[in-house]
Design an enzyme around this catalytic site. Sequence first.
Site, PDB file in Angstrom:
ATOM      1  N   SER A 105      -4.534   4.334   0.247  1.00 32.47           N
ATOM      2  CA  SER A 105      -4.530   5.791   0.180  1.00 32.47           C
ATOM      3  C   SER A 105      -3.158   6.261  -0.273  1.00 32.47           C
ATOM      4  CB  SER A 105      -4.837   6.373   1.563  1.00 32.47           C
ATOM      5  OG  SER A 105      -4.602   7.757   1.609  1.00 32.47           O
ATOM      6  N   TYR A 145      -4.498   7.303  10.557  1.00 31.55           N
ATOM      7  CA  TYR A 145      -4.964   7.044   9.192  1.00 31.55           C
ATOM      8  C   TYR A 145      -3.794   6.623   8.308  1.00 31.55           C
ATOM      9  CZ  TYR A 145      -7.341   7.740   4.728  1.00 31.55           C
ATOM     10  OH  TYR A 145      -7.877   7.550   3.486  1.00 31.55           O
TER      11      TYR A 145
END
Length: 246
Positions: free
Chosen positions: A137, A150
Amino acid sequence: MAYELDLSGKRALITGGASGIGYGIALAMLEAGAEVTVTARTTKSLEECERSTPYGELATLKLDVTNDLSISEAMEEVDHLDILVNNAGKILRQGAEFRPEKFADVVNTNLMGAMRMSHECMGKLAMRKGCILNICSMFSFFGSIAAPGYSASKTGLMSLTKSLAIAWAEHDVRINGIAPGWIETKLSEGLKESEPARYQAIIDRTPMKRWGTPAEVAGAAVFLCSPAASFITGTTMIVDGGYAAA
């Protein structure tokens, strides 16, 4: 003759591939000639997945990347494997990940799940000189004000990509990653509707002045898993329309 990326004769397994970016990768790999299986944790997700596509039929497999027994049982149905895409992931909203148990839950899915799958599939991949693609990400590079689990898990996944690439190069298994930026998926639709100002701010910062699509992430995925990338391992490719460069 046009240069083409060809995955003919390859078998790919994509965790969390029944929707979103994973599903986009599945379609692209089917189009490139691969035999593709997508996994999901729930029967409902698999039932909602469009299996009949313009590029062929998708196979589906129920699999929970946080459960060793689920992984072991599912992989008994996979006799050979050329490509593993560790795409299954989780993010919790509204600051929930600041609670230690929620933080651990996200890390268990995003980072430990990828390690479990990689470990389970390593033998099959080595037999075929295959590859692993980890879906990281942009938060592998940035901190997140609302989702620390995350961000930490995706940063860890990028580091794991490097470590496994070094360790498994002697077995002719390549490991790379992709770090998508802001991509239009069902998950992002909520932000567009609930926080239009933030949605527009992302566009304003992105040099290409738009969000990306799953198909644009998928193009990079097919390349990194194809013979055209045979000397690439241990890298994470950013696919974000220039967001990280701005």
